[in-house]
Structure formats: structure tokens, C-alpha cells
Design a protein around this motif. Structure first.
Motif, PDB file in Angstrom:
ATOM      1  N   TRP A  31       0.821  -1.209   0.000  1.00  0.00           N
ATOM      2  CA  TRP A  31       0.000   0.000   0.000  1.00  0.00           C
ATOM      3  C   TRP A  31       0.859   1.266   0.000  1.00  0.00           C
ATOM      4  CZ3 TRP A  31      -4.380   0.694  -1.910  1.00  0.00           C
ATOM      5  CH2 TRP A  31      -5.414  -0.219  -1.781  1.00  0.00           C
ATOM      6  N   GLU A  32       1.990   1.236   0.685  1.00  0.00           N
ATOM      7  CA  GLU A  32       2.880   2.407   0.666  1.00  0.00           C
ATOM      8  C   GLU A  32       3.287   2.747  -0.762  1.00  0.00           C
ATOM      9  OE1 GLU A  32       6.323   1.825   3.085  1.00  0.00           O
ATOM     10  OE2 GLU A  32       5.148   1.512   4.908  1.00  0.00           O
ATOM     11  N   LEU A  33       3.617   1.730  -1.531  1.00  0.00           N
ATOM     12  CA  LEU A  33       4.042   1.942  -2.916  1.00  0.00           C
ATOM     13  C   LEU A  33       2.879   2.432  -3.775  1.00  0.00           C
ATOM     14  CD1 LEU A  33       6.312  -1.192  -3.163  1.00  0.00           C
ATOM     15  CD2 LEU A  33       7.099   1.176  -3.367  1.00  0.00           C
ATOM     16  N   VAL A  34       1.702   1.858  -3.573  1.00  0.00           N
ATOM     17  CA  VAL A  34       0.525   2.293  -4.333  1.00  0.00           C
ATOM     18  C   VAL A  34       0.177   3.738  -3.986  1.00  0.00           C
ATOM     19  CG1 VAL A  34      -1.964   1.939  -4.646  1.00  0.00           C
ATOM     20  CG2 VAL A  34      -0.412  -0.025  -4.664  1.00  0.00           C
ATOM     21  N   GLU A  35       0.185   4.059  -2.692  1.00  0.00           N
ATOM     22  CA  GLU A  35      -0.157   5.421  -2.269  1.00  0.00           C
ATOM     23  C   GLU A  35       0.861   6.438  -2.793  1.00  0.00           C
ATOM     24  OE1 GLU A  35      -2.919   6.300  -0.976  1.00  0.00           O
ATOM     25  OE2 GLU A  35      -3.669   4.767   0.377  1.00  0.00           O
ATOM     26  N   ALA A  36       2.133   6.061  -2.800  1.00  0.00           N
ATOM     27  CA  ALA A  36       3.162   6.961  -3.335  1.00  0.00           C
ATOM     28  C   ALA A  36       2.943   7.188  -4.823  1.00  0.00           C
ATOM     29  CB  ALA A  36       4.549   6.385  -3.079  1.00  0.00           C
ATOM     30  N   ALA A  37       2.564   6.133  -5.538  1.00  0.00           N
ATOM     31  CA  ALA A  37       2.282   6.265  -6.967  1.00  0.00           C
ATOM     32  C   ALA A  37       1.055   7.147  -7.189  1.00  0.00           C
ATOM     33  CB  ALA A  37       2.073   4.893  -7.598  1.00  0.00           C
TER      34      ALA A  37
END
Length: 196
Positions: free
Chosen positions: A7-13
Motif C-alpha cells: 500500500w505504501e508503494l501504491v499510495e506513493a504512486a
């Protein structure tokens, strides 16, 4: 990689893709690829396992009906793209949809779709869901190895019998009110799901 890191990666994207709905699919794809190419290949594969699981959790009749209402119809491939798009909306909206897909009636993109301001397929993000494959190809120069690595890393399929038994009725009254044309079609084609 655990779900929180995914989720961290998705939210950053999502943050990098910026606000607005035009070209959302490609903006999300590019932003996610930009992050994934920084990962070691095993972590990239682990991300895809979690990313796919988030999408699988949305593979439910009520979420399908939401996609049908918003898109004025929905086949298998668009439903897959729609589930990826819901992940792309971020964790808050994802959790809201898991709780009750009718909450999409509150989302600004859905209101813009209902008003005819943006295309009905805006939330169907095909390119975004293939961002891990694109990142893998950039890192390795190979696409076939992605599927082999993914098969090796993926958990075995769920055992049968986990689907709800009996009739399924999905009431998405607020979404249906935004898309009356879709609701009429839905009642004709899926009365067992709409309760008509």
C-alpha cells in the motif's frame, strides 16, 4: 513484502500521479513503474503477489455490479481493470468499497462520470495493473521470466467452498440513482443480483 508495504508503494504512486482524472491509467502506471524499478527483483515479484491479492479481494458480485453501473456494462476484462482502478484510488477508498461498494456514489470521479464530464471507463485502469510487469521488463529485459517467478512466489489457490451459498442480492441504490440507464440494463440482465 507485506500488504502495508504494498500500500505504501501504491499510495506513493497515487500521490505522484497527481489530481485529476484525464489519463489516470497511464499516470498511475508510470508513477508505479518509477517506484518498482527501484526494488530488487524478488521484492518486485512479492509486490505483484500482494497487488494481485488486493484486486482478488474485490472479485465479488456487489463490486461487479458497481462496475456495471458506472461503466454501463462490464465484461470480464473491464472488471479486472476496474478492480485495479479501485486499488489505484488508494487504501481509504479501497477499504470503503470492500465494506460497501455503494460508497462509490460519494467519489468525485464517479460524480464526474455520471455528469458526463469524464469517460465511463476512467476507473478501468488496464495499464496500471500491468505496471509490475513493465517494471520487471525494464529491470531484466525479459517478460517471460516474470510469469515464472510469479508462479513460484504465489500462494496456492484458495480451497473451493469459500464462496457464499444461496442467492446473492446486491443493493447499490445510490449508485443506481446516479446511473439510471445502467440500472435498467442491469435489472434486465442480472435480476438475480439486483433482487428484481
Amino acid at each position: 513484502m507485506d500488504t502495508a508495504r504494498c500500500w505504501e508503494l501504491v499510495e506513493a504512486a497515487r500521490e505522484r500521479a497527481g489530481p485529476g482524472w484525464p489519463d489516470l491509467d497511464h499516470r498511475l502506471e508510470n508513477a508505479l513503474v518509477e517506484r518498482l524499478v527501484r526494488l530488487p527483483v524478488p521484492e518486485l515479484i512479492a509486490f505483484e503477489v500482494r497487488f494481485a491479492e488486493l484486486q482478488r479481494r474485490l472479485d465479488r458480485p456487489d463490486v461487479y455490479l458497481a462496475a456495471y453501473l458506472i461503466g454501463n456494462g462490464c465484461g470480464d476484462d473491464p472488471f479486472t481493470d476496474f478492480r485495479a482502478g479501485l486499488v489505484g484510488l488508494g487504501r481509504d477508498w479501497y477499504d470503503r468499497v470492500l465494506t460497501d461498494p455503494d460508497q462509490l456514489a460519494d467519489h468525485p470521479a464517479v460524480h464526474a462520470i455520471a455528469a458526463g464530464a469524464i469517460p465511463r471507463d476512467t476507473l478501468m485502469t488496464e495499464a496500471f495493473q500491468f505496471a509490475p510487469l513493465e517494471a520487471y521488463e525494464r529491470l531484466t529485459g525479459d517478460d517471460e521470466g516474470f510469469w515464472t517467478a510469479l508462479d513460484a512466489a504465489s500462494p496456492p489457490p484458495s480451497s473451493p467452498g469459500t464462496e457464499p451459498s444461496g442467492p446473492v442480492h446486491c443493493n447499490l441504490d445510490r449508485l443506481a440513482a446516479l446511473f439510471p440507464d445502467s440500472r435498467a440494463s442491469l435489472d434486465r440482465h442480472y435480476p438475480h443480483l439486483t433482487g428484481t
